[in-house]
Design a protein around this motif. Structure first.
Motif, PDB file in Angstrom:
ATOM      1  N   VAL A 123       0.940  -0.995  -0.007  1.00 20.87           N
ATOM      2  CA  VAL A 123      -0.033   0.102  -0.058  1.00 20.87           C
ATOM      3  C   VAL A 123       1.015   1.247  -0.121  1.00 20.87           C
ATOM      4  O   VAL A 123       1.883   1.338   0.724  1.00 20.87           O
ATOM      5  CB  VAL A 123      -0.941  -0.034   1.206  1.00 20.87           C
ATOM      6  CG1 VAL A 123      -1.793   1.302   1.234  1.00 20.87           C
ATOM      7  CG2 VAL A 123      -1.653  -1.270   1.366  1.00 20.87           C
ATOM      8  N   VAL A 124       0.670   2.126  -0.962  1.00 24.28           N
ATOM      9  CA  VAL A 124       1.170   3.455  -0.790  1.00 24.28           C
ATOM     10  C   VAL A 124       0.243   4.681  -1.140  1.00 24.28           C
ATOM     11  O   VAL A 124      -0.842   4.452  -2.017  1.00 24.28           O
ATOM     12  CB  VAL A 124       2.384   3.570  -2.191  1.00 24.28           C
ATOM     13  CG1 VAL A 124       2.977   4.902  -1.819  1.00 24.28           C
ATOM     14  CG2 VAL A 124       3.262   2.412  -2.150  1.00 24.28           C
ATOM     15  N   ALA A 125       0.261   5.602  -0.225  1.00 26.85           N
ATOM     16  CA  ALA A 125      -0.747   6.408  -0.372  1.00 26.85           C
ATOM     17  C   ALA A 125      -0.594   7.975   0.620  1.00 26.85           C
ATOM     18  O   ALA A 125       0.317   7.938   1.580  1.00 26.85           O
ATOM     19  CB  ALA A 125      -2.176   5.989   0.268  1.00 26.85           C
ATOM     20  N   ASN A 126      -0.859   9.003   0.062  1.00 24.65           N
ATOM     21  CA  ASN A 126      -0.733  10.186   0.403  1.00 24.65           C
ATOM     22  C   ASN A 126      -2.384  10.190   1.206  1.00 24.65           C
ATOM     23  O   ASN A 126      -3.213  10.726   0.333  1.00 24.65           O
ATOM     24  CB  ASN A 126      -0.688  11.466  -0.455  1.00 24.65           C
ATOM     25  CG  ASN A 126      -0.683  12.668   0.114  1.00 24.65           C
ATOM     26  OD1 ASN A 126      -1.043  12.894   1.296  1.00 24.65           O
ATOM     27  ND2 ASN A 126      -0.653  13.745  -0.601  1.00 24.65           N
ATOM     28  N   LEU A 127      -2.483   9.993   2.173  1.00 21.99           N
ATOM     29  CA  LEU A 127      -3.713   9.942   2.764  1.00 21.99           C
ATOM     30  C   LEU A 127      -4.705  10.981   3.036  1.00 21.99           C
ATOM     31  O   LEU A 127      -4.066  11.916   3.464  1.00 21.99           O
ATOM     32  CB  LEU A 127      -3.765   8.788   4.036  1.00 21.99           C
ATOM     33  CG  LEU A 127      -3.625   7.536   4.110  1.00 21.99           C
ATOM     34  CD1 LEU A 127      -3.445   6.814   5.460  1.00 21.99           C
ATOM     35  CD2 LEU A 127      -4.408   6.721   3.000  1.00 21.99           C
ATOM     36  N   PRO A 128      -6.046  10.999   2.570  1.00 19.25           N
ATOM     37  CA  PRO A 128      -6.736  12.165   2.981  1.00 19.25           C
ATOM     38  C   PRO A 128      -6.668  12.071   4.483  1.00 19.25           C
ATOM     39  O   PRO A 128      -7.144  11.321   5.345  1.00 19.25           O
ATOM     40  CB  PRO A 128      -8.076  11.805   2.597  1.00 19.25           C
ATOM     41  CG  PRO A 128      -8.307  10.068   2.062  1.00 19.25           C
ATOM     42  CD  PRO A 128      -6.706   9.981   1.987  1.00 19.25           C
ATOM     43  N   TYR A 129      -6.614  13.314   5.108  1.00 15.49           N
ATOM     44  CA  TYR A 129      -6.478  13.431   6.638  1.00 15.49           C
ATOM     45  C   TYR A 129      -7.699  13.187   7.376  1.00 15.49           C
ATOM     46  O   TYR A 129      -7.738  12.893   8.602  1.00 15.49           O
ATOM     47  CB  TYR A 129      -5.776  14.818   6.999  1.00 15.49           C
ATOM     48  CG  TYR A 129      -4.265  14.869   6.425  1.00 15.49           C
ATOM     49  CD1 TYR A 129      -3.764  13.716   5.810  1.00 15.49           C
ATOM     50  CD2 TYR A 129      -3.508  15.974   6.538  1.00 15.49           C
ATOM     51  CE1 TYR A 129      -2.399  13.582   5.374  1.00 15.49           C
ATOM     52  CE2 TYR A 129      -2.271  16.119   6.215  1.00 15.49           C
ATOM     53  CZ  TYR A 129      -1.589  14.950   5.276  1.00 15.49           C
ATOM     54  OH  TYR A 129      -0.335  14.935   5.173  1.00 15.49           O
ATOM     55  N   TYR A 130      -8.814  13.496   6.776  1.00  9.33           N
ATOM     56  CA  TYR A 130     -10.101  13.467   7.494  1.00  9.33           C
ATOM     57  C   TYR A 130     -10.344  12.083   7.622  1.00  9.33           C
ATOM     58  O   TYR A 130     -11.245  11.697   8.638  1.00  9.33           O
ATOM     59  CB  TYR A 130     -11.283  14.158   6.901  1.00  9.33           C
ATOM     60  CG  TYR A 130     -11.914  13.391   5.594  1.00  9.33           C
ATOM     61  CD1 TYR A 130     -13.066  12.778   5.719  1.00  9.33           C
ATOM     62  CD2 TYR A 130     -11.228  13.367   4.381  1.00  9.33           C
ATOM     63  CE1 TYR A 130     -13.622  12.025   4.721  1.00  9.33           C
ATOM     64  CE2 TYR A 130     -11.719  12.339   3.243  1.00  9.33           C
ATOM     65  CZ  TYR A 130     -12.996  11.868   3.345  1.00  9.33           C
ATOM     66  OH  TYR A 130     -13.352  11.249   2.352  1.00  9.33           O
ATOM     67  N   VAL A 131      -9.963  10.849   7.369  1.00  7.42           N
ATOM     68  CA  VAL A 131     -10.202   9.757   7.430  1.00  7.42           C
ATOM     69  C   VAL A 131      -9.008   8.848   7.706  1.00  7.42           C
ATOM     70  O   VAL A 131      -8.908   7.697   7.418  1.00  7.42           O
ATOM     71  CB  VAL A 131     -11.161   8.958   6.309  1.00  7.42           C
ATOM     72  CG1 VAL A 131     -12.630   9.349   6.450  1.00  7.42           C
ATOM     73  CG2 VAL A 131     -10.586   9.250   5.012  1.00  7.42           C
ATOM     74  N   THR A 132      -7.872   9.471   8.088  1.00  6.31           N
ATOM     75  CA  THR A 132      -6.750   8.744   8.125  1.00  6.31           C
ATOM     76  C   THR A 132      -6.672   7.389   9.169  1.00  6.31           C
ATOM     77  O   THR A 132      -6.436   6.297   8.673  1.00  6.31           O
ATOM     78  CB  THR A 132      -5.448   9.593   8.827  1.00  6.31           C
ATOM     79  OG1 THR A 132      -5.146  10.905   8.035  1.00  6.31           O
ATOM     80  CG2 THR A 132      -4.184   8.812   9.111  1.00  6.31           C
ATOM     81  N   THR A 133      -7.399   7.619  10.222  1.00  7.88           N
ATOM     82  CA  THR A 133      -7.334   6.637  11.354  1.00  7.88           C
ATOM     83  C   THR A 133      -8.316   5.483  10.923  1.00  7.88           C
ATOM     84  O   THR A 133      -7.790   4.121  10.723  1.00  7.88           O
ATOM     85  CB  THR A 133      -7.644   7.076  12.714  1.00  7.88           C
ATOM     86  OG1 THR A 133      -7.003   8.152  13.004  1.00  7.88           O
ATOM     87  CG2 THR A 133      -7.753   6.095  13.647  1.00  7.88           C
TER      88      THR A 133
END
Ligand code: SAM
Length: 291
Positions: A123-133
């Motif tokens: 998995v590689v991602a620049n995650l959307p911060y509103y749903v990181t957890t």
């Protein structure tokens, strides 16, 4: 598209061309520093033998680099208005497949089986911060054979939470889930200026290569259910949080049963979940499982 997308000029050009703006509700902060994208892909140690799952390709800035390094890239993107953009920017990347879905609704086990050819994905991602957890918890709670590594851009504050020790305010279900899966490695701190638009906080790249064997032995589903129960109501004692009809993978326990198991472990029956290490959660899972 051969031109690098992760630059201020290319990103601005693409967004203007398609009349788009970065959407706050989807946590869209596009990477505009090609050096950062290269470091992320390098840290993930992608080879042509790998199938990569990228969550949230955006305009394709990281996808175009992943496509060169990997055998296959499967992307999951929630924002359908990016479809014409990705058709242009990734038009010549034949090894990229895009699924237009909310990653939280995707059956990731089935996705791994369909695209992994029996091998774990990376998995590689620049995650959307509103749903990181929630996204990280979903990835980590899958069978450890699904993903051999997870390399993500997250808020620095979340990375600090992940690396916190039992007893601290930041310690929680996410810290434990990560520890069970891997020894997390902080690759780099990333400043707001590397994104368009700029987020309000520092970010960091965290790389997690899955343990070959888990650091503790326990029934995974029950242990994660126990951890969730403990931290859903972190102000309660563990015995109270876990009892009261709370189902641990289909089983329920009384406050007395949990308190007795804790006492047998040499812990106070009124201990809170935030004081327990991963090893102690595993031991408690074993004791409850044998009741
Ligand atoms: N990878 C791109 C980059 O680095 O420039 C974009 C990263 S941006 C921080 C997060 C991306 O995730 C956006 O494209 C956004 O639309 C997408 N996204 C947000 N929520 C999502 C979800 N629940 N499922 C799938 N993708 C999501």
């Amino acid at each position: 598209m051969r031109e690098l997308l992760a630059t201020p000029g290319a990103t601005k050009y693409i967004l203007e061309k398609y009349g788009l703006r970065a959407k706050k509700k989807y946590g869209q902060n596009f990477l505009i520093d090609p050096g950062v994208v290269e470091r992320i892909v390098e840290a993930a140690q992608i080879t042509k033998d790998d199938c990569v799952l990228e969550i949230g390709p955006g305009i394709g800035s990281m996808t175009q680099i992943l496509s060169k390094a990997a055998g296959k890239v499967v992307c999951v993107e929630i924002d359908r208005s990016l479809q014409p953009v990705l058709e242009e920017t990734l038009g010549d990347c034949e090894n990229v497949k895009i699924l237009w879905e909310d990653v939280l609704d995707v059956d990731l086990q089935a996705l791994c089986e369909e695209y992994g050819g029996g091998r774990p994905l990376k998995v590689v991602a620049n995650l959307p911060y509103y749903v990181t957890t929630p996204i990280l918890m979903k990835l980590l709670e899958l069978k450890s054979s699904a993903f051999s590594s997870i390399t993500v851009m997250i808020q620095k504050e979340v990375a600090d939470r992940i690396r916190s020790a039992p007893g601290s305010r930041e310690y929680g279900a996410l810290s434990l889930a990560v520890r069970y899966y891997a020894d997390p490695e902080m690759v780099m701190i990333v400043k707001p200026g590397c994104f368009m638009p700029r987020p309000g906080v520092d970010s960091c790249v965290l790389c997690m290569h899955a343990h070959e064997t888990p650091p503790v032995q326990a029934d995974e589903r029950m242990m994660f259910a126990l951890i969730r129960a403990a931290f859903n109501q972190r102000r309660k004692t563990l015995a109270n949080a876990v009892s009261h009809g709370y189902s641990l993978d289909g089983r329920t326990f009384t406050r007395e049963q949990v308190a007795e198991a804790l006492t047998e472990m040499g812990l106070s029956p009124s201990v809170r979940g935030e004081a327990l290490s991963l090893e102690q959660f595993a031991e408690l899972t074993g004791k409850l499982g044998r009741i």
